[in-house]
Design a protein around this motif. Structure first.
Motif, PDB file in Angstrom:
ATOM      1  N   ASP A 117     -35.984 -79.018   3.516  1.00  0.00           N
ATOM      2  CA  ASP A 117     -36.240 -80.164   2.238  1.00  0.00           C
ATOM      3  C   ASP A 117     -37.392 -81.035   2.164  1.00  0.00           C
ATOM      4  O   ASP A 117     -38.498 -80.606   1.988  1.00  0.00           O
ATOM      5  N   SER A 118     -37.704 -81.006   0.414  1.00  0.00           N
ATOM      6  CA  SER A 118     -38.381 -80.902  -1.137  1.00  0.00           C
ATOM      7  C   SER A 118     -39.751 -82.146   0.102  1.00  0.00           C
ATOM      8  O   SER A 118     -40.548 -81.897  -0.216  1.00  0.00           O
ATOM      9  N   PRO A 171     -30.528 -80.473   6.101  1.00  0.00           N
ATOM     10  CA  PRO A 171     -29.631 -80.881   7.033  1.00  0.00           C
ATOM     11  C   PRO A 171     -28.389 -80.401   5.880  1.00  0.00           C
ATOM     12  O   PRO A 171     -27.192 -79.862   6.228  1.00  0.00           O
ATOM     13  N   ASP A 172     -28.742 -80.736   4.675  1.00  0.00           N
ATOM     14  CA  ASP A 172     -27.156 -80.080   4.036  1.00  0.00           C
ATOM     15  C   ASP A 172     -27.262 -78.811   4.138  1.00  0.00           C
ATOM     16  O   ASP A 172     -25.641 -77.921   3.930  1.00  0.00           O
ATOM     17  N   LEU A 173     -28.885 -78.538   3.030  1.00  0.00           N
ATOM     18  CA  LEU A 173     -28.217 -76.436   3.437  1.00  0.00           C
ATOM     19  C   LEU A 173     -27.916 -75.806   4.881  1.00  0.00           C
ATOM     20  O   LEU A 173     -27.406 -74.611   4.733  1.00  0.00           O
ATOM     21  N   LEU A 174     -27.941 -76.789   5.468  1.00  0.00           N
ATOM     22  CA  LEU A 174     -27.521 -76.018   6.934  1.00  0.00           C
ATOM     23  C   LEU A 174     -26.225 -76.298   6.955  1.00  0.00           C
ATOM     24  O   LEU A 174     -25.689 -75.287   7.757  1.00  0.00           O
ATOM     25  N   ASP A 175     -26.096 -77.445   6.151  1.00  0.00           N
ATOM     26  CA  ASP A 175     -24.302 -77.674   6.862  1.00  0.00           C
ATOM     27  C   ASP A 175     -23.490 -75.953   6.011  1.00  0.00           C
ATOM     28  O   ASP A 175     -22.811 -75.709   6.485  1.00  0.00           O
ATOM     29  N   GLN A 176     -23.925 -76.197   5.274  1.00  0.00           N
ATOM     30  CA  GLN A 176     -23.773 -74.217   4.392  1.00  0.00           C
ATOM     31  C   GLN A 176     -23.698 -73.279   5.335  1.00  0.00           C
ATOM     32  O   GLN A 176     -23.178 -72.665   4.584  1.00  0.00           O
ATOM     33  N   ASN A 235     -33.547 -72.407  -1.277  1.00  0.00           N
ATOM     34  CA  ASN A 235     -33.866 -73.517  -2.623  1.00  0.00           C
ATOM     35  C   ASN A 235     -35.121 -73.820  -3.290  1.00  0.00           C
ATOM     36  O   ASN A 235     -34.903 -75.109  -4.377  1.00  0.00           O
ATOM     37  N   GLU A 236     -35.753 -72.643  -3.181  1.00  0.00           N
ATOM     38  CA  GLU A 236     -36.927 -72.692  -4.057  1.00  0.00           C
ATOM     39  C   GLU A 236     -37.858 -73.631  -3.534  1.00  0.00           C
ATOM     40  O   GLU A 236     -39.119 -73.565  -3.567  1.00  0.00           O
ATOM     41  N   VAL A 237     -37.853 -74.548  -2.390  1.00  0.00           N
ATOM     42  CA  VAL A 237     -38.274 -75.811  -2.019  1.00  0.00           C
ATOM     43  C   VAL A 237     -39.411 -75.095  -1.217  1.00  0.00           C
ATOM     44  O   VAL A 237     -40.546 -75.068  -1.462  1.00  0.00           O
ATOM     45  N   SER A 238     -39.644 -74.033  -0.134  1.00  0.00           N
ATOM     46  CA  SER A 238     -40.077 -73.681   0.447  1.00  0.00           C
ATOM     47  C   SER A 238     -40.917 -72.579  -0.328  1.00  0.00           C
ATOM     48  O   SER A 238     -42.422 -72.670   0.342  1.00  0.00           O
ATOM     49  N   GLU A 239     -40.474 -71.701  -1.500  1.00  0.00           N
ATOM     50  CA  GLU A 239     -41.813 -71.382  -2.063  1.00  0.00           C
ATOM     51  C   GLU A 239     -42.340 -72.533  -2.751  1.00  0.00           C
ATOM     52  O   GLU A 239     -43.563 -72.216  -2.592  1.00  0.00           O
ATOM     53  N   CYS A 240     -42.339 -73.073  -3.638  1.00  0.00           N
ATOM     54  CA  CYS A 240     -42.558 -73.949  -3.660  1.00  0.00           C
ATOM     55  C   CYS A 240     -44.266 -75.050  -3.048  1.00  0.00           C
ATOM     56  O   CYS A 240     -45.244 -74.845  -3.756  1.00  0.00           O
ATOM     57  N   LEU A 241     -43.211 -74.540  -1.813  1.00  0.00           N
ATOM     58  CA  LEU A 241     -44.529 -74.997  -1.181  1.00  0.00           C
ATOM     59  C   LEU A 241     -45.626 -74.632  -0.355  1.00  0.00           C
ATOM     60  O   LEU A 241     -46.861 -75.197  -0.636  1.00  0.00           O
TER      61      LEU A 241
END
Ligand SMILES: *Cc1c(COP(=O)(O)O)cnc(C)c1O
Length: 376
Positions: A105-106, A113-118, A340-346
């Motif tokens: 989550d960004s 949680p949405d990605l976990l569900d997916q 979703n590229e968030v962790s890369e950005c972090l």
């Protein structure tokens, strides 16, 4: 460089720790279990509000045995956060299972949680349902268990929380570590409290706790001649280290307060710096403030994270990027993931600043002066 190096998070031990360890040493309980292990487990149970706690040699050992006790093994898939320290993923691999990495989550960097569900849906449809979900409470902020718990329940997958970084934090009033089937803490040297090296598994499930205890002491059947029907491990915490842990736990609230003070000082400082914000979002009231980090927007800030790191290093101040996401690690190049590229950005734009509870006021002052020169 003339001034002392300011570290990110130095162990905070003093007279109380010395008293407890010397008392344990003099008590003769050296080899290796003893009353301080029992007392340390009781005190953690009380603090976290769970029925069972098992003191272990490390947080990694606690993850490993917790997964085994949940029945995870060869050929299984375990869903975990990509934004974590390698120990989470390594413990999954020790069992013979494959980690499946879920991105962040960004705002908080915690499992989305949405990605976990997916992820759970995809795995179920593929006929390879996840054997467990292991979210990580990043840098002392609990993951969004109000959403993660019902998602895991809907798929019938056990939830096992890596709370290695979040002892003392909470989510909606419930302590980190107490969610799901079980949770683990780490007492490694740089964590919010330390036993020099150590960990703990906590759970309300008596059978699971007993199984972990059994595996952690070489899987010895309760007979005098050392009968073995399972492969065991030598993963128990020693009595001397438990004594150190008890002293640290007695001081945990004050150590959290101290780290919170640094968080507030950083928040205050960066409130007027364009392009830099405190990582984790505006609400940190339930965090344990283990580490304070910033996120730099390279378009709006005077410096990049890399540049700021080198400036601080020249001032003899230690800073560090956030965890390099597991799905970018060479050793996990082939592991399945949803990103979703968030962790890369972090990872590219985050920087962790000195946050230790033993840091003197004068050091904080030096850090703020250095930041003022770099970005002010
Ligand atoms: C520190 C840490 C661990 C490992 O704990 P050890 O006690 O060092 O084995 C596991 N997971 C996370 C998220 C950690 O930060």
């Amino acid at each position: 460089m003339s001034s002392d190096r300011i570290l990110m998070s130095k162990p905070d031990v003093g007279e109380l720790e010395e008293q407890y360890v010397v008392a344990a040493l003099r008590s003769g309980w050296i080899a290796p279990l003893g009353p301080d292990v029992d007392a340390f487990e009781s005190e953690i149970k009380e603090r976290i509000g769970v029925n069972h706690a098992v003191a272990l040699a490390s947080g990694t050992a606690a993850l490993h045995l917790g997964l085994l006790a949940l029945g995870v093994g060869q050929g299984d898939i375990v869903v975990t956060s990509t934004m974590t320290f390698a120990a989470t993923a390594n413990a999954i691999v020790y069992t013979g299972a494959t980690p499946f990495f879920v991105d962040s989550d960004s705002v908080t960097g915690n499992m989305d949680p949405d990605l976990l569900d997916q992820a759970l849906g995809e795995l179920q449809r593929a006929g390879t349902p996840a054997a467990a979900v292991v979210p990580v409470d990043l840098l002392g902020k609990a993951a969004d268990y109000s959403r993660i718990e019902p998602i895991c329940a809907a798929y019938g997958v056990p939830l096992f929380c890596d709370a290695a970084e979040s002892l003392g934090a909470a989510h909606r009033g419930k302590p980190a570590g107490s969610f799901g089937r079980a949770g683990i803490f780490s007492f490694n040297g740089n964590k919010i409290m330390t036993t020099s090296g150590g960990g703990m598994l906590v759970t309300d499930d008596e059978e699971l706790a007993q199984h972990v205890r059994y595996l952690s002491t070489q899987a010895r059947q309760p007979v005098v001649h050392y009968e073995h029907t399972d492969i065991g491990y030598n993963y128990r915490m020693s009595n001397l280290l438990a004594a150190l842990g008890r002293a640290q736990l007695a001081r945990l609230n004050s150590m959290i307060q101290r780290r919170r003070l640094w968080r507030d000082e950083y928040r205050n400082f960066f409130s007027s710096v364009p392009g830099i914000e405190i990582f984790g979002g505006p609400d940190d009231s339930e965090d344990n403030y283990w580490l304070s980090s910033i996120l730099i927007d390279p378009e709006k800030s005077k410096v990049t994270a890399l540049k700021l790191r080198s400036i601080m290093d020249r001032e003899n101040i230690e800073t560090r990027p956030l965890w390099k996401p597991m799905h970018l690690q060479p050793v996990f190049a082939n592991a399945p993931r949803i990103t979703n590229e968030v962790s890369e950005c972090l990872f590219d734009n985050g920087l962790t600043l000195p946050s230790g509870s033993s840091m003197p006021e004068a050091h904080m002052h030096r850090v703020l002066m250095a930041l003022e020169c770099a970005v002010g």
